[in-house]
Motif scaffolding. Structure first.
Motif, PDB file in Angstrom:
ATOM      1  N   SER A  91      64.685   5.928 -79.291  1.00 24.91           N
ATOM      2  CA  SER A  91      63.584   4.984 -79.512  1.00 24.91           C
ATOM      3  C   SER A  91      63.238   4.303 -78.188  1.00 24.91           C
ATOM      4  O   SER A  91      64.117   4.033 -77.357  1.00 24.91           O
ATOM      5  N   ASP A  93      60.626   1.079 -76.778  1.00 23.07           N
ATOM      6  CA  ASP A  93      59.734  -0.024 -77.126  1.00 23.07           C
ATOM      7  C   ASP A  93      59.406  -0.789 -75.840  1.00 23.07           C
ATOM      8  O   ASP A  93      60.308  -1.325 -75.188  1.00 23.07           O
ATOM      9  N   LYS A  94      58.164  -0.834 -75.469  1.00 23.61           N
ATOM     10  CA  LYS A  94      57.736  -1.482 -74.236  1.00 23.61           C
ATOM     11  C   LYS A  94      56.452  -2.256 -74.512  1.00 23.61           C
ATOM     12  O   LYS A  94      55.531  -1.732 -75.131  1.00 23.61           O
ATOM     13  N   SER A  95      56.397  -3.478 -74.041  1.00 23.76           N
ATOM     14  CA  SER A  95      55.208  -4.311 -74.238  1.00 23.76           C
ATOM     15  C   SER A  95      54.960  -5.143 -72.989  1.00 23.76           C
ATOM     16  O   SER A  95      55.890  -5.484 -72.247  1.00 23.76           O
ATOM     17  N   SER A 123      51.040  -2.285 -75.191  1.00 25.81           N
ATOM     18  CA  SER A 123      52.218  -2.044 -76.029  1.00 25.81           C
ATOM     19  C   SER A 123      52.432  -0.550 -76.158  1.00 25.81           C
ATOM     20  O   SER A 123      51.481   0.229 -76.284  1.00 25.81           O
ATOM     21  N   ASN A 124      53.703  -0.117 -76.099  1.00 25.32           N
ATOM     22  CA  ASN A 124      54.057   1.297 -76.216  1.00 25.32           C
ATOM     23  C   ASN A 124      55.335   1.400 -77.038  1.00 25.32           C
ATOM     24  O   ASN A 124      56.356   0.797 -76.681  1.00 25.32           O
ATOM     25  N   THR A 125      55.259   2.122 -78.109  1.00 22.41           N
ATOM     26  CA  THR A 125      56.408   2.269 -79.003  1.00 22.41           C
ATOM     27  C   THR A 125      56.626   3.736 -79.313  1.00 22.41           C
ATOM     28  O   THR A 125      55.673   4.468 -79.609  1.00 22.41           O
ATOM     29  N   SER A 127      59.565   6.442 -81.338  1.00 20.16           N
ATOM     30  CA  SER A 127      60.764   6.585 -82.149  1.00 20.16           C
ATOM     31  C   SER A 127      60.885   8.050 -82.575  1.00 20.16           C
ATOM     32  O   SER A 127      59.910   8.669 -83.006  1.00 20.16           O
TER      33      SER A 127
END
Length: 226
Positions: A91, A93-95, A123-125, A127
């Motif tokens: 996973s 998650d970057k914002s 925002s970059n997610t 998973s």
């Protein structure tokens, strides 16, 4: 003329019946002929030393019969269990956030910058999950024949079993390399203690054909992009 037509009709009917018989012909079991001799390895030339004891044909007198020479048989207990599983999870998650504004400049009134502002967000997610599992369980019994003896004493064995019932034939083939020390009392050896094991279990007949894909469907599977 009528006789000729009747003859042609009879021949056509006979050909149709023969074609149906060919299409539904039962598979044959490959039975070895009694007159066919089994190929055996050439024994090493015996030393003419005049002794009763010959190492190439020695069998202990007070010992359970165990396979040791070419042509001997031993029973293989096929117990093969293979299980493997793999799981992975990842996973990301970057914002981010950005904002800015102008409140005053020289020679410019402050109320002129009521809307002079800038703001931005990102925002970059990501998973991902994956899993792989494979389980194989095979058990059975087959009697194999010693086809060769290696210089270190290990035995090369091979065996085949064919069972035909109605329109189906079940074929089991086995081969491998056996250490004589792994042979248990009763002249048996488990397949887990045999090296270079090759096991083939296949069927011939209606049941095997029902599990296969037709040639036309296989063609479209090969040419279709999806």
């Amino acid at each position: 003329m009528k006789a000729l037509i009747r003859t042609a009709a009879a021949l056509a009917a006979a050909s149709l019946l023969a074609g149906c018989q060919v299409l539904n012909a039962p598979p044959q079991v490959d039975v070895a002929e009694p007159t066919t001799a089994m190929p055996v390895a050439q024994p090493a030339p015996a030393v003419n030393n005049g002794a009763i004891f010959q190492s190439a044909q020695y069998r202990p007198l007070f010992e359970d019969h165990r396979a040791r020479l070419v042509g001997d048989t031993l029973t293989v207990q096929i117990v093969e269990k293979v299980s493997a599983s793999q799981k992975s999870t990842s996973s990301i998650d970057k914002s981010g956030e950005l904002s800015g504004g102008v409140t005053a400049l020289p020679l410019v009134k402050s109320n002129s910058f009521g809307r002079a502002s800038v703001a931005g967000t990102s925002s970059n997610t990501f998973s991902g999950k994956g899993s792989t599992e494979n389980t194989n369980n095979f058990s059975g019994t087959i009697t194999a024949t010693v086809t060769g003896v290696l210089p270190n004493g290990h035995l090369l064995i091979a065996g085949e079993k064919q069972i035909g019932v109605n329109h189906n034939v079940d074929v089991l083939r086995f081969s491998g390399q056996v250490d004589p020390r792994a042979i248990q009392p009763g002249n048996t050896v488990p397949s887990a203690q045999i090296a270079n094991v090759r096991i083939e279990h296949r069927g011939r007949g209606a049941q095997a054909e029902a599990q296969g894909i037709g040639w036309l469907a296989r063609f479209f599977l090969n040419v279709l992009p999806i």
